[in-house]
Design a protein around this motif. Sequence first.
Motif, PDB file in Angstrom:
ATOM      1  N   LEU A  57       0.820  -1.113  -0.074  1.00  0.00           N
ATOM      2  CA  LEU A  57       0.110   0.020  -0.006  1.00  0.00           C
ATOM      3  C   LEU A  57       0.805   1.338  -0.033  1.00  0.00           C
ATOM      4  O   LEU A  57       0.413   2.146  -0.461  1.00  0.00           O
ATOM      5  CB  LEU A  57      -0.965  -0.128   1.225  1.00  0.00           C
ATOM      6  CG  LEU A  57      -1.907  -0.981   1.158  1.00  0.00           C
ATOM      7  CD1 LEU A  57      -2.866  -1.086   2.475  1.00  0.00           C
ATOM      8  CD2 LEU A  57      -3.201  -0.849   0.184  1.00  0.00           C
ATOM      9  N   ALA A  58       2.039   1.167   0.436  1.00  0.00           N
ATOM     10  CA  ALA A  58       2.907   2.392   0.740  1.00  0.00           C
ATOM     11  C   ALA A  58       4.087   2.194  -0.342  1.00  0.00           C
ATOM     12  O   ALA A  58       5.190   2.869  -0.292  1.00  0.00           O
ATOM     13  CB  ALA A  58       3.460   2.409   1.946  1.00  0.00           C
ATOM     14  N   SER A  59       3.963   1.288  -1.314  1.00  0.00           N
ATOM     15  CA  SER A  59       5.165   1.032  -2.238  1.00  0.00           C
ATOM     16  C   SER A  59       5.222   2.046  -3.325  1.00  0.00           C
ATOM     17  O   SER A  59       4.201   2.746  -3.466  1.00  0.00           O
ATOM     18  CB  SER A  59       4.933  -0.354  -3.055  1.00  0.00           C
ATOM     19  OG  SER A  59       3.746  -0.098  -3.943  1.00  0.00           O
ATOM     20  N   ASN A  60       6.349   2.315  -3.972  1.00  0.00           N
ATOM     21  CA  ASN A  60       6.646   3.187  -4.929  1.00  0.00           C
ATOM     22  C   ASN A  60       5.736   3.104  -6.018  1.00  0.00           C
ATOM     23  O   ASN A  60       5.323   4.048  -6.687  1.00  0.00           O
ATOM     24  CB  ASN A  60       8.170   3.179  -5.451  1.00  0.00           C
ATOM     25  CG  ASN A  60       8.494   3.993  -6.353  1.00  0.00           C
ATOM     26  OD1 ASN A  60       8.699   5.308  -6.338  1.00  0.00           O
ATOM     27  ND2 ASN A  60       8.821   3.624  -7.653  1.00  0.00           N
ATOM     28  N   ALA A  61       5.452   1.959  -6.231  1.00  0.00           N
ATOM     29  CA  ALA A  61       4.763   1.535  -7.601  1.00  0.00           C
ATOM     30  C   ALA A  61       3.033   2.049  -7.516  1.00  0.00           C
ATOM     31  O   ALA A  61       2.687   2.581  -8.325  1.00  0.00           O
ATOM     32  CB  ALA A  61       4.806   0.002  -7.887  1.00  0.00           C
ATOM     33  N   VAL A  62       2.747   1.678  -6.309  1.00  0.00           N
ATOM     34  CA  VAL A  62       1.287   2.078  -6.051  1.00  0.00           C
ATOM     35  C   VAL A  62       0.879   3.605  -5.957  1.00  0.00           C
ATOM     36  O   VAL A  62       0.174   4.034  -6.584  1.00  0.00           O
ATOM     37  CB  VAL A  62       0.733   1.238  -4.722  1.00  0.00           C
ATOM     38  CG1 VAL A  62      -0.449   1.686  -4.453  1.00  0.00           C
ATOM     39  CG2 VAL A  62       0.792  -0.227  -5.009  1.00  0.00           C
ATOM     40  N   ILE A  63       1.604   4.187  -5.143  1.00  0.00           N
ATOM     41  CA  ILE A  63       1.759   5.688  -5.232  1.00  0.00           C
ATOM     42  C   ILE A  63       2.116   6.182  -6.484  1.00  0.00           C
ATOM     43  O   ILE A  63       1.328   7.202  -6.897  1.00  0.00           O
ATOM     44  CB  ILE A  63       2.789   6.024  -4.110  1.00  0.00           C
ATOM     45  CG1 ILE A  63       2.235   5.900  -2.956  1.00  0.00           C
ATOM     46  CG2 ILE A  63       2.867   7.684  -4.187  1.00  0.00           C
ATOM     47  CD1 ILE A  63       3.513   6.013  -1.741  1.00  0.00           C
ATOM     48  N   SER A  64       2.968   5.899  -7.279  1.00  0.00           N
ATOM     49  CA  SER A  64       3.137   6.498  -8.559  1.00  0.00           C
ATOM     50  C   SER A  64       1.940   6.158  -9.534  1.00  0.00           C
ATOM     51  O   SER A  64       1.637   7.119 -10.381  1.00  0.00           O
ATOM     52  CB  SER A  64       4.504   5.649  -9.148  1.00  0.00           C
ATOM     53  OG  SER A  64       5.549   5.879  -8.437  1.00  0.00           O
ATOM     54  N   ILE A  65       1.273   4.907  -9.367  1.00  0.00           N
ATOM     55  CA  ILE A  65       0.248   4.884 -10.482  1.00  0.00           C
ATOM     56  C   ILE A  65      -1.057   5.601  -9.849  1.00  0.00           C
ATOM     57  O   ILE A  65      -1.510   6.253 -10.675  1.00  0.00           O
ATOM     58  CB  ILE A  65      -0.224   3.281 -10.285  1.00  0.00           C
ATOM     59  CG1 ILE A  65       0.939   2.640 -11.004  1.00  0.00           C
ATOM     60  CG2 ILE A  65      -1.512   2.848 -10.803  1.00  0.00           C
ATOM     61  CD1 ILE A  65       0.728   0.849 -10.806  1.00  0.00           C
ATOM     62  N   ILE A 164       5.859   0.342 -13.952  1.00  0.00           N
ATOM     63  CA  ILE A 164       6.039   1.005 -13.131  1.00  0.00           C
ATOM     64  C   ILE A 164       6.462   0.012 -11.730  1.00  0.00           C
ATOM     65  O   ILE A 164       6.993   0.558 -10.868  1.00  0.00           O
ATOM     66  CB  ILE A 164       4.624   1.843 -12.691  1.00  0.00           C
ATOM     67  CG1 ILE A 164       4.176   3.041 -13.514  1.00  0.00           C
ATOM     68  CG2 ILE A 164       4.701   2.543 -11.088  1.00  0.00           C
ATOM     69  CD1 ILE A 164       2.905   3.546 -13.649  1.00  0.00           C
ATOM     70  N   MET A 165       5.790  -0.983 -12.043  1.00  0.00           N
ATOM     71  CA  MET A 165       6.035  -2.106 -10.712  1.00  0.00           C
ATOM     72  C   MET A 165       7.580  -2.768 -10.754  1.00  0.00           C
ATOM     73  O   MET A 165       7.760  -3.281  -9.728  1.00  0.00           O
ATOM     74  CB  MET A 165       4.957  -3.063 -10.526  1.00  0.00           C
ATOM     75  CG  MET A 165       3.705  -2.668 -10.469  1.00  0.00           C
ATOM     76  SD  MET A 165       2.383  -4.070 -10.567  1.00  0.00           S
ATOM     77  CE  MET A 165       3.012  -4.900  -9.159  1.00  0.00           C
ATOM     78  N   LEU A 166       8.069  -2.587 -12.054  1.00  0.00           N
ATOM     79  CA  LEU A 166       9.249  -3.318 -12.165  1.00  0.00           C
ATOM     80  C   LEU A 166      10.382  -3.222 -11.134  1.00  0.00           C
ATOM     81  O   LEU A 166      10.962  -3.966 -10.799  1.00  0.00           O
ATOM     82  CB  LEU A 166       9.670  -3.068 -13.590  1.00  0.00           C
ATOM     83  CG  LEU A 166      10.763  -4.219 -14.135  1.00  0.00           C
ATOM     84  CD1 LEU A 166       9.947  -5.723 -14.031  1.00  0.00           C
ATOM     85  CD2 LEU A 166      11.046  -3.612 -15.716  1.00  0.00           C
ATOM     86  N   ASN A 167      10.764  -2.012 -10.816  1.00  0.00           N
ATOM     87  CA  ASN A 167      11.846  -1.532  -9.752  1.00  0.00           C
ATOM     88  C   ASN A 167      11.407  -1.986  -8.502  1.00  0.00           C
ATOM     89  O   ASN A 167      12.414  -2.645  -7.755  1.00  0.00           O
ATOM     90  CB  ASN A 167      12.000  -0.170  -9.878  1.00  0.00           C
ATOM     91  CG  ASN A 167      12.776   0.443 -11.139  1.00  0.00           C
ATOM     92  OD1 ASN A 167      13.620  -0.367 -11.553  1.00  0.00           O
ATOM     93  ND2 ASN A 167      12.714   1.704 -11.186  1.00  0.00           N
ATOM     94  N   ASP A 168      10.158  -2.067  -8.086  1.00  0.00           N
ATOM     95  CA  ASP A 168       9.969  -2.725  -6.790  1.00  0.00           C
ATOM     96  C   ASP A 168      10.014  -3.985  -6.836  1.00  0.00           C
ATOM     97  O   ASP A 168      10.504  -4.749  -5.732  1.00  0.00           O
ATOM     98  CB  ASP A 168       8.426  -2.184  -6.428  1.00  0.00           C
ATOM     99  CG  ASP A 168       8.376  -0.898  -6.000  1.00  0.00           C
ATOM    100  OD1 ASP A 168       8.971  -0.046  -6.384  1.00  0.00           O
ATOM    101  OD2 ASP A 168       7.225  -0.582  -5.186  1.00  0.00           O
ATOM    102  N   LEU A 169       9.817  -4.885  -7.847  1.00  0.00           N
ATOM    103  CA  LEU A 169       9.926  -6.183  -8.014  1.00  0.00           C
ATOM    104  C   LEU A 169      11.356  -6.873  -7.900  1.00  0.00           C
ATOM    105  O   LEU A 169      11.460  -7.905  -7.422  1.00  0.00           O
ATOM    106  CB  LEU A 169       9.044  -6.701  -8.966  1.00  0.00           C
ATOM    107  CG  LEU A 169       7.363  -6.602  -8.950  1.00  0.00           C
ATOM    108  CD1 LEU A 169       6.756  -6.874 -10.403  1.00  0.00           C
ATOM    109  CD2 LEU A 169       6.744  -7.301  -7.814  1.00  0.00           C
ATOM    110  N   ILE A 170      12.222  -5.973  -8.549  1.00  0.00           N
ATOM    111  CA  ILE A 170      13.479  -6.630  -8.601  1.00  0.00           C
ATOM    112  C   ILE A 170      14.385  -6.070  -7.368  1.00  0.00           C
ATOM    113  O   ILE A 170      15.673  -6.279  -7.385  1.00  0.00           O
ATOM    114  CB  ILE A 170      14.116  -5.905  -9.965  1.00  0.00           C
ATOM    115  CG1 ILE A 170      14.403  -4.461  -9.965  1.00  0.00           C
ATOM    116  CG2 ILE A 170      13.439  -6.400 -11.186  1.00  0.00           C
ATOM    117  CD1 ILE A 170      15.338  -4.070 -10.970  1.00  0.00           C
TER     118      ILE A 170
END
Length: 597
Positions: A57-65, A164-170
């Motif tokens: 919920l506080a991830s870079n990807a979710v906030i970015s989207i 958008i999620m890619l950086n968070d997943l790697i």
Amino acid sequence: MQEVVFTNQMWLVLGMIGLALLLFITEWVRVDVVGLLMMTALPLMGLLDPRRAFSGLASNAVISIGAVMVIGAGMDKAGLIRKLVKPVIGLAGNRSGRLVVLISAFVAVVSSFLQNIGAAALVLPALQRISRRMDLSISRLLMPIGFACILGGTLTLVGSSPLIMLNDLIAPFHLEKFSLYSVTPIGLCLITAGIAYFLLLGRWVLPGGDEAETRLAGCLHHGPLGRHFELTVPPELPGPLTAQMMRAEYQTFLVGLAKFDGGGKHMAPDERVAVYPGDTLAVVAETDNLNRLIKDYGLVVSPQMEVFKEELKHKAWGLAEGIVGPRSELVGKTLGEFHFRSKFRINVLAVYRGDEVFETDLDELVLKNGDAIQLEGTWDRFRVLRDQGLLIFCTEVLEEPIPRQKTLWATFWFAVAMTLLLGFGLKLSLSLLTGALGMVISRVVTIQEAYRAVDWRTVFLLAGLMPLGYATTDTGTADAIAKWSIGLFGTLSPLTLYALLAVLATFLTLVVSNVGAVVLLVPLAIHMAQQTGADPRLAALVVGIGTSNSFLLPTHQVNALYMGAGRYHTLDFVKAGSGMSLLFLAIVVFGVRYLYG
């Protein structure tokens, strides 16, 4: 071959992955509920620490989207995209090939920074207008431009949710992060190939030709269902008369009612309302149908509009048609249970579904994705309906003049977000959130409009599935699957591995979702790359880009939208999408191998 042992925890994770896939395919529950289920069940089963489960919920990807959605809404509200469309269309002139090239390139660039469904919706009214002006079947325009919208999501790292999620997943694998334009070389190749594909093969893979007249779909191609008349109810009626009876038996649509007893005027009255002596009615009807009604009930026709003159003048009132989008709250509901008329005071004249036309009992009709609804009402009510995202309008909605200051502020805050990201190297989420907040503070959008702009289903889907990716890695499940796969397929070259991952990403995207595909496949891709000696970062990139290969079926939001507007059939997507999908796979696999390797 070394034997791979799956522990009890691994089997539980595999079971949760299987459950998620099953729920995605069957659609027994909404996709965001699937995400919330994963977020809750994984810590309850002891497969993940609760703090890790809720970290999505506080991830870079979710906030970015979420921030990208607000920025896109602000740019739309300020009229930026609509202003840019006009000169592009002007350059195309009356040449259909040039039009496809220019509009495709334009929507691809827009989709690289905004949601591709938003870009597709913004150009739809212009495409409908052009198709009528050029006497060109709309089905020969929408599919190439819709595919370009999807391909545009591969131009930048903010172009699609999976990227958008890619950086968070790697991040858990301590791999170097991707920059905003890391994917651009591949994206440019894909866009160029996609445009060339339709220019060279469009006449064979697109519907049209002899079907041009019957497939000239699109909004208001059906034409208005008559014209306005003002009627007065006589002192004596031969029997009860309701709006529903007028519609069902005489194809006459009651759009306004002025009560004789001082009850005031009511626009878009309920279908069950009855009329009484002395009432004044505003109706839409063909002359023959109206004459039958007049003869049977003795209604008196006014020579001109008097009571409803102001309400029905052109600048205030008009016809429009909207499509039920893939994420609309109207999907699966009836207009009656949604209280559509009472909420929006808009008349529903007809619903078009493929070759079917529904004109009666519309309050009981269960709406489906792609349904086209013909409406009549005031332009201000149409704008409210559009802003709430219930319908995607494919006719021009008469706009209020947009203050120049709002346009300038929207441009400024978009530029600020990009400058913070590219010039100062700030995190993607912080840069985009600054731009989104700036648009709210400068009143480009209100805070309520900002909340409505965010697709909360996507947010909770992302936040809920990310813990599933963490659990796959933390329990060793991804590593075990990778070893098992290597034992099954043997030693894979980097090129073969990329091809396998690209095919898997395409398959999962079509049957599940692009978000689900990237969450499930990135950990597996990295472990398989480590086992075979390939670059794990590039393996993840193949998956991230491969999830945009959504052309074979109308499952992508853009395809679903244009399927209704273009009156396409599933076989049309299979015919055109097969070649596009193969071309996409070839470019991604060889592009990643030789442009980045």
